[in-house]
Design an enzyme around this catalytic site. Structure first.
Site, PDB file in Angstrom:
ATOM      1  N   GLU A  37     -20.162 -16.753   6.064  1.00 10.63           N
ATOM      2  CA  GLU A  37     -20.031 -16.524   7.516  1.00 10.63           C
ATOM      3  C   GLU A  37     -19.951 -15.028   7.846  1.00 10.63           C
ATOM      4  O   GLU A  37     -18.983 -14.551   8.450  1.00 10.63           O
ATOM      5  CB  GLU A  37     -18.791 -17.234   8.067  1.00 10.63           C
ATOM      6  CG  GLU A  37     -18.859 -18.736   7.915  1.00 10.63           C
ATOM      7  CD  GLU A  37     -17.760 -19.499   8.645  1.00 10.63           C
ATOM      8  OE1 GLU A  37     -17.986 -20.651   9.019  1.00 10.63           O
ATOM      9  OE2 GLU A  37     -16.672 -18.941   8.834  1.00 10.63           O
ATOM     10  N   GLU A  86     -21.648 -26.120   5.433  1.00 10.22           N
ATOM     11  CA  GLU A  86     -20.312 -26.502   5.896  1.00 10.22           C
ATOM     12  C   GLU A  86     -20.448 -27.313   7.162  1.00 10.22           C
ATOM     13  O   GLU A  86     -21.181 -26.919   8.070  1.00 10.22           O
ATOM     14  CB  GLU A  86     -19.450 -25.275   6.238  1.00 10.22           C
ATOM     15  CG  GLU A  86     -18.849 -24.577   5.068  1.00 10.22           C
ATOM     16  CD  GLU A  86     -17.837 -23.516   5.490  1.00 10.22           C
ATOM     17  OE1 GLU A  86     -17.110 -23.726   6.481  1.00 10.22           O
ATOM     18  OE2 GLU A  86     -17.794 -22.483   4.810  1.00 10.22           O
TER      19      GLU A  86
HETATM   20  C1  BG6 Z   1     -15.261 -21.838   7.978  1.00  7.87           C
HETATM   21  C2  BG6 Z   1     -14.916 -21.196   6.666  1.00  7.87           C
HETATM   22  O1  BG6 Z   1     -14.950 -20.939   8.988  1.00  7.87           O
HETATM   23  O2  BG6 Z   1     -14.614 -22.973   8.371  1.00  7.87           O
HETATM   24  C3  BG6 Z   1     -14.033 -22.015   5.751  1.00  7.87           C
HETATM   25  O3  BG6 Z   1     -16.051 -20.757   5.973  1.00  7.87           O
HETATM   26  C4  BG6 Z   1     -13.030 -22.769   6.586  1.00  7.87           C
HETATM   27  O4  BG6 Z   1     -13.449 -21.164   4.809  1.00  7.87           O
HETATM   28  C5  BG6 Z   1     -13.794 -23.720   7.501  1.00  7.87           C
HETATM   29  O5  BG6 Z   1     -12.059 -23.432   5.861  1.00  7.87           O
HETATM   30  C6  BG6 Z   1     -12.897 -24.592   8.339  1.00  7.87           C
HETATM   31  O6  BG6 Z   1     -11.974 -23.808   9.019  1.00  7.87           O
HETATM   32  P1  BG6 Z   1     -10.427 -24.096   8.945  1.00  7.87           P
HETATM   33  O7  BG6 Z   1      -9.797 -22.989   9.655  1.00  7.87           O
HETATM   34  O8  BG6 Z   1     -10.220 -25.418   9.578  1.00  7.87           O
HETATM   35  O9  BG6 Z   1     -10.077 -24.124   7.494  1.00  7.87           O
END
Ligand code: BG6
Length: 468
Positions: free
Chosen positions: A169, A361
């Protein structure tokens, strides 16, 4: 229909799952002093309330975890290398052999089950020393440290890893300069010129990694990784449409440079009109021409933008945030849920680049409750997660029907792990429940949730069961 070779799998990051924060020669990373994620102040030293110090103990339990991924039928497993396991401070010449050996073992374990590793080189885990002594990516010297690190791991794992991502990201530095860029200077004190200089250093380093990687193994597939977020106009007013476009440019600039090999015109204009000077050293423009093989991205939320200052009320949502969409519902953590946005962003990126896309993701962070399953084992009836993922995957299929080249899908946090933004474990994403609570209690045992069996079916039928 999903293509036959579609890469189904799941994703994690070292700092959110490994634990063992000071074992086998590992140096501290910025995460070891971030007990509150991005929600609170950092600490001087690691403190016991920091959930990441133990994480889910993947460092010692990776064999069990990878076996469970294999049971679900994973074709690919996205993980990151903790830079400070390889170079504890970050500026050393000689790598830490124990750190290198750990990832050898992890990759071997993946291959035992025919699972392809997909490796993020830097996922919010800059060595703390580099943050404190060099101010992270604000300092041009970071390019050299990063090049040395990536050359080391590319060489070591050249026959074990094919898919690589340079920075997780990368655009999140706009909002989280410490977590994303290891920049120790407080955010409030950073000028926009400094921020864009740091971004420039990362972009050059990313292009350099692509160059180095292809020299070491021409078969490597190296991608960028963008926090994607469709930005819709809040109303049909053309001023809102332009506001959305300009907001979008701030993110798309990162992908544009990675794919097209140069700064886009709209960015040059932005820098010019805001009095921002980015110092290009000799060779930088040439280096940026080392473009990526594919574009990967995370997808959780969409937001709106408006030109009307009265309506421009931003909320945090994910790391970047924006104006909430009045037509959408949100998760328990206020992240708005928009499956169609995934089809939209896939089409947008495909139309723009004609490069293979990888969703690395996506998922739902939710509070889970353990119950006893029919087999007498603890489980979670996570129908909400199944619904979220089904809705999103159906939109991926729509995009494939639209003609988009999608390489694969790795759901975020395929096993519960510590949240990046809030550093909590109760914000769970996994198909596998990990018995650990935010007060540090729990056995660390792993339990299959209902979604575990559901995803297994999705993979086994190559998406066919999504329609049942
Ligand atoms: C993304 C990141 O922003 O979202 C991850 O690459 C992160 O590292 C994921 O865990 C989900 O966000 P969060 O804050 O719910 O863990």
């Amino acid at each position: 229909m999903f293509p036959k070779n579609f890469l189904w799998g799941g994703a994690v990051a070292a700092n959110q799952c490994e634990g063992a924060y000071n074992e086998d020669g590992k140096g501290l990373s910025i995460q070891d002093v971030m007990p509150h994620g991005i929600k609170g102040p950092r600490t001087k030293e690691p403190t016991p309330d920091n959930m990441k110090l133990v994480g889910i103990d993947f460092y010692h339990r990776y064999k069990e975890d990878i076996r469970l991924f294999a049971e679900m039928g994973f074709k690919v497993f996205r993980l990151s290398i903790a830079w400070s396991r390889i170079f504890p401070k970050g500026d050393e010449e000689t790598p830490n052999e124990a750190g290198l050996k750990f990832y050898d073992d992890v990759f071997d374990e993946c291959h035992k089950y025919g699972i392809e590793p997909l490796v993020t080189l830097s996922h919010y885990e800059t060595p703390l020393y580099l943050a404190e002594h060099y101010d992270g990516w604000l300092n041009r010297k970071m390019i050299g440290f990063y090049e040395h690190y990536v050359r080391t791991v590319f060489t070591r794992y050249k026959d074990k890893v094919k898919y690589w991502l340079t920075f997780n990201e990368i655009n999140s530095i706009l909002n989280s300069p410490f977590m994303s860029g290891g920049i120790n200077t407080p955010k409030e004190e950073l000028t926009e010129s400094q921020l864009y200089q740091a971004i420039h250093h990362e972009l050059v380093a990313s292009a350099s990694a692509t160059k180095i990687g292809h020299e070491i193994n021409p078969d490597f597939k190296i991608g960028c990784m963008i926090l994607s977020m469709p930005i819709y106009p809040l109303s049909p007013d053309p001023r809102d449409v332009i506001a959305a476009m300009e907001e979008d440019h701030k993110n798309m600039m990162f992908a544009d440079v990675h794919v097209r090999g140069e700064y886009p015109g709209y960015m040059k204009r932005y820098l010019r009109e805001h009095g921002i000077e980015v110092n290009f050293e000799d060779g930088d423009a040439e280096m940026l021409k080392n473009t990526v093989d594919f574009v990967s991205f995370s997808y959780y939320v969409s937001v709106c933008a408006t030109a009307d200052p009265e309506k421009n009320i931003r909320e945090e949502g994910n790391l970047l945030g924006g104006v909430p969409n009045p037509t959408l519902k949100a998760s328990e953590w206020g992240w708005q849920i928009d499956p169609r946005g995934l089809r939209y962003i896939l089409n947008t990126l495909w139309d723009r680049y004609q490069k293979p896309l990888f969703i690395v993701e996506n998922g739902l962070g939710a509070v889970d409750h353990l119950v006893t399953g029919k087999d007498g084992q603890p489980t979670v009836e996570d129908d909400y997660r199944i619904e979220y993922m089904r809705d999103h995957l159906l939109q991926v299929e729509e995009a494939i029907e639209d003609g988009v080249d999608v390489m694969g899908y790795t759901s975020w946090g395929c096993i519960d792990l510590v949240s990046a933004s809030t550093a909590e474990l109760k914000k769970r994403y996994g198909f596998i429940y990990v018995d650990r609570n935010d007060d540090g209690t729990g056995t660390l045992n792993r339990y299959r949730k209902k979604s575990f069996y559901w995803y297994k079916d999705v993979i086994a039928t190559n998406g066919g069961s999504l329609h049942e």
